[in-house]
Design a protein around this motif. Sequence first.
Motif, PDB file in Angstrom:
ATOM      1  N   HIS A 178      25.977  15.876  85.838  1.00 21.29           N
ATOM      2  CA  HIS A 178      25.674  14.677  85.062  1.00 21.29           C
ATOM      3  C   HIS A 178      26.907  13.787  84.970  1.00 21.29           C
ATOM      4  CE1 HIS A 178      22.185  17.031  83.547  1.00 21.29           C
ATOM      5  NE2 HIS A 178      23.064  18.015  83.479  1.00 21.29           N
ATOM      6  N   GLY A 179      26.699  12.483  85.049  1.00 20.63           N
ATOM      7  CA  GLY A 179      27.773  11.525  84.850  1.00 20.63           C
ATOM      8  C   GLY A 179      27.497  10.681  83.616  1.00 20.63           C
ATOM      9  N   TRP A 180      28.454  10.625  82.697  1.00 20.35           N
ATOM     10  CA  TRP A 180      28.296   9.866  81.459  1.00 20.35           C
ATOM     11  C   TRP A 180      29.402   8.831  81.325  1.00 20.35           C
ATOM     12  CZ3 TRP A 180      27.206  13.596  76.735  1.00 20.35           C
ATOM     13  CH2 TRP A 180      25.963  14.215  76.911  1.00 20.35           C
ATOM     14  N   MET A 181      29.042   7.698  80.707  1.00 21.54           N
ATOM     15  CA  MET A 181      29.995   6.649  80.354  1.00 21.54           C
ATOM     16  C   MET A 181      29.899   6.431  78.851  1.00 21.54           C
ATOM     17  SD  MET A 181      32.164   4.268  81.377  1.00 21.54           S
ATOM     18  CE  MET A 181      32.684   2.533  81.188  1.00 21.54           C
ATOM     19  N   GLY A 187      29.810   3.936  70.288  1.00 24.20           N
ATOM     20  CA  GLY A 187      29.330   5.308  70.345  1.00 24.20           C
ATOM     21  C   GLY A 187      28.191   5.510  71.323  1.00 24.20           C
ATOM     22  N   GLN A 188      27.815   4.446  72.033  1.00 28.73           N
ATOM     23  CA  GLN A 188      26.722   4.545  73.000  1.00 28.73           C
ATOM     24  C   GLN A 188      27.161   5.323  74.243  1.00 28.73           C
ATOM     25  OE1 GLN A 188      23.479   3.389  72.461  1.00 28.73           O
ATOM     26  NE2 GLN A 188      24.345   3.146  70.405  1.00 28.73           N
ATOM     27  N   VAL A 189      26.209   6.005  74.856  1.00 26.18           N
ATOM     28  CA  VAL A 189      26.465   6.756  76.082  1.00 26.18           C
ATOM     29  C   VAL A 189      25.468   6.314  77.140  1.00 26.18           C
ATOM     30  CG1 VAL A 189      26.503   9.027  77.180  1.00 26.18           C
ATOM     31  CG2 VAL A 189      27.371   8.753  74.847  1.00 26.18           C
ATOM     32  N   GLN A 190      25.973   5.992  78.318  1.00 25.36           N
ATOM     33  CA  GLN A 190      25.118   5.693  79.460  1.00 25.36           C
ATOM     34  C   GLN A 190      25.200   6.856  80.437  1.00 25.36           C
ATOM     35  OE1 GLN A 190      26.550   1.967  81.021  1.00 25.36           O
ATOM     36  NE2 GLN A 190      25.380   0.767  79.548  1.00 25.36           N
ATOM     37  N   ALA A 191      24.064   7.226  80.990  1.00 28.76           N
ATOM     38  CA  ALA A 191      23.993   8.343  81.928  1.00 28.76           C
ATOM     39  C   ALA A 191      23.701   7.827  83.332  1.00 28.76           C
ATOM     40  CB  ALA A 191      22.917   9.330  81.507  1.00 28.76           C
ATOM     41  N   LEU A 192      24.343   8.420  84.308  1.00 31.82           N
ATOM     42  CA  LEU A 192      24.168   8.020  85.699  1.00 31.82           C
ATOM     43  C   LEU A 192      22.838   8.523  86.239  1.00 31.82           C
ATOM     44  CD1 LEU A 192      25.265   6.928  88.433  1.00 31.82           C
ATOM     45  CD2 LEU A 192      26.305   9.193  88.773  1.00 31.82           C
ATOM     46  N   ASP A 193      22.059   7.603  86.806  1.00 31.59           N
ATOM     47  CA  ASP A 193      20.890   7.961  87.596  1.00 31.59           C
ATOM     48  C   ASP A 193      21.400   8.186  89.010  1.00 31.59           C
ATOM     49  OD1 ASP A 193      18.684   7.859  89.369  1.00 31.59           O
ATOM     50  OD2 ASP A 193      17.522   6.666  87.962  1.00 31.59           O
ATOM     51  N   GLN A 194      21.449   9.420  89.439  1.00 38.96           N
ATOM     52  CA  GLN A 194      22.096   9.726  90.711  1.00 38.96           C
ATOM     53  C   GLN A 194      21.267   9.304  91.916  1.00 38.96           C
ATOM     54  OE1 GLN A 194      24.535  13.364  90.831  1.00 38.96           O
ATOM     55  NE2 GLN A 194      23.931  13.737  88.710  1.00 38.96           N
ATOM     56  N   ASP A 195      20.030   8.916  91.696  1.00 37.76           N
ATOM     57  CA  ASP A 195      19.220   8.385  92.800  1.00 37.76           C
ATOM     58  C   ASP A 195      19.507   6.898  93.023  1.00 37.76           C
ATOM     59  OD1 ASP A 195      17.919  10.821  93.346  1.00 37.76           O
ATOM     60  OD2 ASP A 195      16.472  10.453  91.737  1.00 37.76           O
ATOM     61  N   SER A 196      19.560   6.129  91.938  1.00 39.95           N
ATOM     62  CA  SER A 196      19.765   4.693  92.049  1.00 39.95           C
ATOM     63  C   SER A 196      21.241   4.286  91.967  1.00 39.95           C
ATOM     64  CB  SER A 196      18.988   3.957  90.955  1.00 39.95           C
ATOM     65  OG  SER A 196      19.555   4.222  89.681  1.00 39.95           O
ATOM     66  N   GLY A 197      22.064   5.159  91.365  1.00 43.20           N
ATOM     67  CA  GLY A 197      23.468   4.824  91.176  1.00 43.20           C
ATOM     68  C   GLY A 197      23.715   3.994  89.935  1.00 43.20           C
ATOM     69  N   PHE A 199      23.754   3.164  85.751  1.00 40.77           N
ATOM     70  CA  PHE A 199      23.984   3.830  84.466  1.00 40.77           C
ATOM     71  C   PHE A 199      22.999   3.262  83.449  1.00 40.77           C
ATOM     72  CE2 PHE A 199      27.846   4.960  86.595  1.00 40.77           C
ATOM     73  CZ  PHE A 199      28.304   6.107  85.975  1.00 40.77           C
ATOM     74  N   ASN A 200      22.271   4.147  82.814  1.00 40.19           N
ATOM     75  CA  ASN A 200      21.255   3.752  81.845  1.00 40.19           C
ATOM     76  C   ASN A 200      21.511   4.425  80.502  1.00 40.19           C
ATOM     77  OD1 ASN A 200      19.695   2.321  83.884  1.00 40.19           O
ATOM     78  ND2 ASN A 200      19.128   4.341  84.661  1.00 40.19           N
ATOM     79  N   PRO A 201      21.062   3.804  79.390  1.00 44.06           N
ATOM     80  CA  PRO A 201      21.268   4.418  78.074  1.00 44.06           C
ATOM     81  C   PRO A 201      20.737   5.831  78.033  1.00 44.06           C
ATOM     82  CG  PRO A 201      20.486   2.163  77.829  1.00 44.06           C
ATOM     83  CD  PRO A 201      20.403   2.487  79.305  1.00 44.06           C
ATOM     84  N   LEU A 202      21.528   6.717  77.441  1.00 39.14           N
ATOM     85  CA  LEU A 202      21.149   8.125  77.375  1.00 39.14           C
ATOM     86  C   LEU A 202      19.945   8.300  76.454  1.00 39.14           C
ATOM     87  CD1 LEU A 202      22.125  10.962  78.330  1.00 39.14           C
ATOM     88  CD2 LEU A 202      23.427  11.081  76.197  1.00 39.14           C
TER      89      LEU A 202
END
Length: 202
Positions: A178-181, A187-197, A199-202
């Motif tokens: 998992h990739g997180w930003m 305090g927001q976290v975005q997570a990497l969608d590894q198919d599209s590349g 980052f979307n809200p967790l």
Amino acid sequence: MEEILKGVKKFQQEVVPGRKEEFAKLAYGQEPEVLFITCSDSRIDPCLLTQTVPGKLFICRNAGNVVPPHSNQTGGMTASIEYAVEVLKIRDIIICGHTHCGAMQGAIQPQALDGIPHVKEWLGHCRAASAVVKERHGDLNADYLDEITKENIKLQLQHIRTHPSVAAKVATGQVHLHGWMYEIETGQVQALDQDSGAFNPL
């Protein structure tokens, strides 16, 4: 330092007495489910962010949340990753970058790191992330800091896949990456969608 010492005293006097059973159990071993790799930045607290108690996260921290590609040279990150996967049997690996990252600022301007050569060499593991952003925009500057940080998360996920223990477990579905930003100010976290590349809200 005085504040730190006061904190230790408060922990021993106010926290430990109410959690004796929990700490007694932890003394005999750990069974974390997640390897959490993040930056050394003092503004990030993985346990606070995930609201987890001791024993839940196996945490590795360094400048820039870097995972050097696997090699025959042993290093602290390589050994920790191998231990987490092979001995602790963790099931998920999170690589978490963050906004306002000083390491990524250094990746933008490596010439500014000449006075700290070991930091400069370490951030060489982020060079491909900078190259991607420079190719995309034609130059590098502070306006692209978040973009470089996200590209670095993707890059370190590529690097960790070169570690044999990780590659084997990922290939057989035993470990998930998992990739997180993390955005410090909200305090927001975005997570990497590894198919599209993306980052979307967790």
